[in-house]
Design a protein around this motif. Structure first.
Motif, PDB file in Angstrom:
ATOM      1  N   MET A   1       0.826  -1.177   0.000  1.00 38.36           N
ATOM      2  CA  MET A   1       0.000   0.000   0.000  1.00 38.36           C
ATOM      3  C   MET A   1       0.862   1.229   0.000  1.00 38.36           C
ATOM      4  O   MET A   1       1.840   1.315   0.718  1.00 38.36           O
ATOM      5  N   ALA A   2       0.464   2.160  -0.752  1.00 33.61           N
ATOM      6  CA  ALA A   2       1.210   3.415  -0.841  1.00 33.61           C
ATOM      7  C   ALA A   2       0.788   4.335   0.273  1.00 33.61           C
ATOM      8  O   ALA A   2      -0.364   4.380   0.651  1.00 33.61           O
ATOM      9  N   SER A   3       1.771   5.080   0.770  1.00 33.95           N
ATOM     10  CA  SER A   3       1.434   6.027   1.830  1.00 33.95           C
ATOM     11  C   SER A   3       1.521   7.436   1.302  1.00 33.95           C
ATOM     12  O   SER A   3       2.301   7.728   0.413  1.00 33.95           O
ATOM     13  N   GLN A   4       0.720   8.293   1.848  1.00 38.68           N
ATOM     14  CA  GLN A   4       0.808   9.699   1.494  1.00 38.68           C
ATOM     15  C   GLN A   4       1.958  10.305   2.264  1.00 38.68           C
ATOM     16  O   GLN A   4       2.303   9.869   3.360  1.00 38.68           O
ATOM     17  N   ARG A   5       2.533  11.283   1.669  1.00 37.18           N
ATOM     18  CA  ARG A   5       3.693  11.914   2.279  1.00 37.18           C
ATOM     19  C   ARG A   5       3.318  12.516   3.625  1.00 37.18           C
ATOM     20  O   ARG A   5       2.333  13.209   3.765  1.00 37.18           O
ATOM     21  N   GLY A   6       4.181  12.245   4.626  1.00 38.89           N
ATOM     22  CA  GLY A   6       3.944  12.813   5.944  1.00 38.89           C
ATOM     23  C   GLY A   6       3.133  11.919   6.862  1.00 38.89           C
ATOM     24  O   GLY A   6       2.960  12.222   8.013  1.00 38.89           O
ATOM     25  N   GLN A   7       2.589  10.815   6.350  1.00 39.32           N
ATOM     26  CA  GLN A   7       1.808   9.943   7.207  1.00 39.32           C
ATOM     27  C   GLN A   7       2.282   8.509   7.024  1.00 39.32           C
ATOM     28  O   GLN A   7       2.545   8.073   5.912  1.00 39.32           O
ATOM     29  N   PRO A   8       2.335   7.787   8.112  1.00 39.82           N
ATOM     30  CA  PRO A   8       2.783   6.394   7.976  1.00 39.82           C
ATOM     31  C   PRO A   8       1.713   5.568   7.264  1.00 39.82           C
ATOM     32  O   PRO A   8       0.535   5.839   7.375  1.00 39.82           O
ATOM     33  N   SER A   9       2.185   4.586   6.542  1.00 36.56           N
ATOM     34  CA  SER A   9       1.225   3.716   5.863  1.00 36.56           C
ATOM     35  C   SER A   9       0.994   2.486   6.722  1.00 36.56           C
ATOM     36  O   SER A   9       1.772   2.166   7.602  1.00 36.56           O
ATOM     37  N   ALA A  10      -0.007   1.829   6.410  1.00 38.54           N
ATOM     38  CA  ALA A  10      -0.304   0.610   7.144  1.00 38.54           C
ATOM     39  C   ALA A  10       0.444  -0.548   6.552  1.00 38.54           C
ATOM     40  O   ALA A  10       0.286  -1.664   6.971  1.00 38.54           O
ATOM     41  N   GLY A  11       1.324  -0.253   5.545  1.00 40.47           N
ATOM     42  CA  GLY A  11       1.959  -1.300   4.800  1.00 40.47           C
ATOM     43  C   GLY A  11       3.185  -1.901   5.410  1.00 40.47           C
ATOM     44  O   GLY A  11       3.626  -2.949   4.977  1.00 40.47           O
ATOM     45  N   ALA A  13       7.049  -1.837   7.915  1.00 39.10           N
ATOM     46  CA  ALA A  13       8.154  -1.204   8.610  1.00 39.10           C
ATOM     47  C   ALA A  13       8.969  -0.319   7.686  1.00 39.10           C
ATOM     48  O   ALA A  13       9.461   0.727   8.098  1.00 39.10           O
ATOM     49  N   SER A  14       9.139  -0.705   6.405  1.00 38.70           N
ATOM     50  CA  SER A  14       9.961   0.109   5.504  1.00 38.70           C
ATOM     51  C   SER A  14       9.298   1.454   5.257  1.00 38.70           C
ATOM     52  O   SER A  14       9.976   2.471   5.164  1.00 38.70           O
ATOM     53  N   ASP A  15       7.974   1.479   5.173  1.00 41.27           N
ATOM     54  CA  ASP A  15       7.269   2.752   5.009  1.00 41.27           C
ATOM     55  C   ASP A  15       7.436   3.617   6.259  1.00 41.27           C
ATOM     56  O   ASP A  15       7.570   4.836   6.158  1.00 41.27           O
ATOM     57  N   ASP A  16       7.429   2.987   7.419  1.00 40.18           N
ATOM     58  CA  ASP A  16       7.631   3.745   8.660  1.00 40.18           C
ATOM     59  C   ASP A  16       9.021   4.371   8.703  1.00 40.18           C
ATOM     60  O   ASP A  16       9.195   5.495   9.168  1.00 40.18           O
ATOM     61  N   LEU A  17      10.019   3.639   8.208  1.00 38.65           N
ATOM     62  CA  LEU A  17      11.383   4.183   8.174  1.00 38.65           C
ATOM     63  C   LEU A  17      11.463   5.382   7.240  1.00 38.65           C
ATOM     64  O   LEU A  17      12.110   6.384   7.554  1.00 38.65           O
ATOM     65  N   PHE A  18      10.795   5.269   6.093  1.00 39.60           N
ATOM     66  CA  PHE A  18      10.804   6.403   5.167  1.00 39.60           C
ATOM     67  C   PHE A  18      10.094   7.605   5.767  1.00 39.60           C
ATOM     68  O   PHE A  18      10.531   8.736   5.611  1.00 39.60           O
ATOM     69  N   PHE A  19       8.992   7.348   6.431  1.00 38.96           N
ATOM     70  CA  PHE A  19       8.270   8.435   7.084  1.00 38.96           C
ATOM     71  C   PHE A  19       9.136   9.097   8.135  1.00 38.96           C
ATOM     72  O   PHE A  19       9.195  10.318   8.228  1.00 38.96           O
ATOM     73  N   LEU A  20       9.826   8.287   8.959  1.00 41.92           N
ATOM     74  CA  LEU A  20      10.714   8.830   9.993  1.00 41.92           C
ATOM     75  C   LEU A  20      11.836   9.659   9.376  1.00 41.92           C
ATOM     76  O   LEU A  20      12.137  10.761   9.830  1.00 41.92           O
ATOM     77  N   ALA A  21      12.480   9.159   8.324  1.00 41.41           N
ATOM     78  CA  ALA A  21      13.570   9.879   7.663  1.00 41.41           C
ATOM     79  C   ALA A  21      13.053  11.172   7.053  1.00 41.41           C
ATOM     80  O   ALA A  21      13.698  12.215   7.144  1.00 41.41           O
ATOM     81  N   ASP A  22      11.866  11.096   6.450  1.00 38.31           N
ATOM     82  CA  ASP A  22      11.278  12.278   5.835  1.00 38.31           C
ATOM     83  C   ASP A  22      10.953  13.338   6.881  1.00 38.31           C
ATOM     84  O   ASP A  22      11.232  14.521   6.683  1.00 38.31           O
ATOM     85  N   SER A  23      10.394  12.923   8.006  1.00 41.73           N
ATOM     86  CA  SER A  23      10.052  13.907   9.041  1.00 41.73           C
ATOM     87  C   SER A  23      11.315  14.478   9.691  1.00 41.73           C
ATOM     88  O   SER A  23      11.376  15.662  10.026  1.00 41.73           O
ATOM     89  N   ARG A  24      12.348  13.653   9.853  1.00 44.76           N
ATOM     90  CA  ARG A  24      13.607  14.162  10.405  1.00 44.76           C
ATOM     91  C   ARG A  24      14.254  15.166   9.445  1.00 44.76           C
ATOM     92  O   ARG A  24      14.783  16.190   9.871  1.00 44.76           O
ATOM     93  N   ALA A  25      14.214  14.856   8.172  1.00 47.73           N
ATOM     94  CA  ALA A  25      14.791  15.773   7.178  1.00 47.73           C
ATOM     95  C   ALA A  25      14.029  17.100   7.182  1.00 47.73           C
ATOM     96  O   ALA A  25      14.636  18.175   7.115  1.00 47.73           O
ATOM     97  N   ALA A  26      12.708  17.021   7.255  1.00 47.11           N
ATOM     98  CA  ALA A  26      11.904  18.246   7.282  1.00 47.11           C
ATOM     99  C   ALA A  26      12.220  19.062   8.532  1.00 47.11           C
ATOM    100  O   ALA A  26      12.358  20.297   8.470  1.00 47.11           O
ATOM    101  N   ALA A  27      12.397  18.401   9.665  1.00 46.00           N
ATOM    102  CA  ALA A  27      12.740  19.111  10.909  1.00 46.00           C
ATOM    103  C   ALA A  27      14.130  19.736  10.802  1.00 46.00           C
ATOM    104  O   ALA A  27      14.360  20.870  11.239  1.00 46.00           O
ATOM    105  N   ALA A  28      15.057  19.003  10.193  1.00 41.91           N
ATOM    106  CA  ALA A  28      16.417  19.530  10.035  1.00 41.91           C
ATOM    107  C   ALA A  28      16.417  20.747   9.119  1.00 41.91           C
ATOM    108  O   ALA A  28      17.109  21.747   9.380  1.00 41.91           O
TER     109      ALA A  28
END
Length: 148
Positions: A1-11, A13-28
Motif C-alpha cells: 500500500m502506498a502512503s501519502q507523504r507525511g503519514q505512515p502507511s499501514a503497509g 516497517a519500511s514505510d515507517d522508516l521512510f516516514f521517519l527519515a522524511d520527518s527528520r529531514a523536514a525538521a532539520a
C-alpha cells in the motif's frame, strides 16, 4: 500500500522508516532555516554596530577618517605620548649642546689668554684651546641635529 507523504502507511516497517527519515529531514531543514535567519539577523546587527562605531570614531576625531587598529597610522596614534617625550628630549639635548658649546668657547678663550701670558707653556695652552673649540664645534653639530 502506498502512503501519502507525511503519514505512515499501514503497509509496513519500511514505510515507517521512510516516514521517519522524511520527518527528520523536514525538521532539520526547518532548524537550518531558523539558524540561517538568526545568523542573518545577527550579521545585520553587527554591521549596524560597526557602522555606528565608525560614526562615533569619526565624530570623536573631528570628522577626520580614523585608522583601524593594526594600521601604522593607528599604531602611531597610540604612540603620541612617546613621540612628545622624544620631542621634549631632543629639545633639551639641543639646549644642553648649545650650553656646552658656549662653555667650551669660554674655556678656549681662557686658554688663549693663558698662552699670551705664559710663553713658556703657550703650546700646551693653545692645544687645550684648540681642543675646546673642537668640542664646541661638535656640540653645535649635535645641537643642529637635535633641533631638526
Amino acid at each position: 500500500m502506498a502512503s501519502q507523504r507525511g503519514q505512515p502507511s499501514a503497509g509496513g516497517a519500511s514505510d515507517d522508516l521512510f516516514f521517519l527519515a522524511d520527518s527528520r529531514a523536514a525538521a532539520a531543514i526547518t532548524r537550518s532555516r531558523q539558524v540561517r535567519a538568526r545568523g542573518r539577523l545577527q550579521l545585520e546587527e553587527a554591521r549596524e554596530r560597526v557602522a555606528a562605531a565608525g560614526r562615533r570614531r569619526r565624530s570623536a576625531a573631528g570628522g577626520r577618517p580614523v585608522p583601524r587598529a593594526g594600521e601604522p597610522a593607528a599604531q602611531a596614534a597610540g604612540l603620541a605620548p612617546q613621540i612628545e617625550c622624544v620631542k621634549m628630549s631632543r629639545a633639551r639635548l639641543a639646549e644642553m649642546a648649545a650650553e656646552l658649546a658656549e662653555t667650551e668657547d669660554i674655556v678656549a678663550g681662557i686658554h688663549d689668554r693663558l698662552a699670551a701670558r705664559d710663553p713658556q707653556h703657550a703650546g700646551q695652552y693653545r692645544q687645550a684651546a684648540d681642543n675646546a673649540r673642537e668640542v664646541a664645534r661638535r656640540a653645535r653639530e649635535i645641537q643642529r641635529h637635535a633641533a631638526r
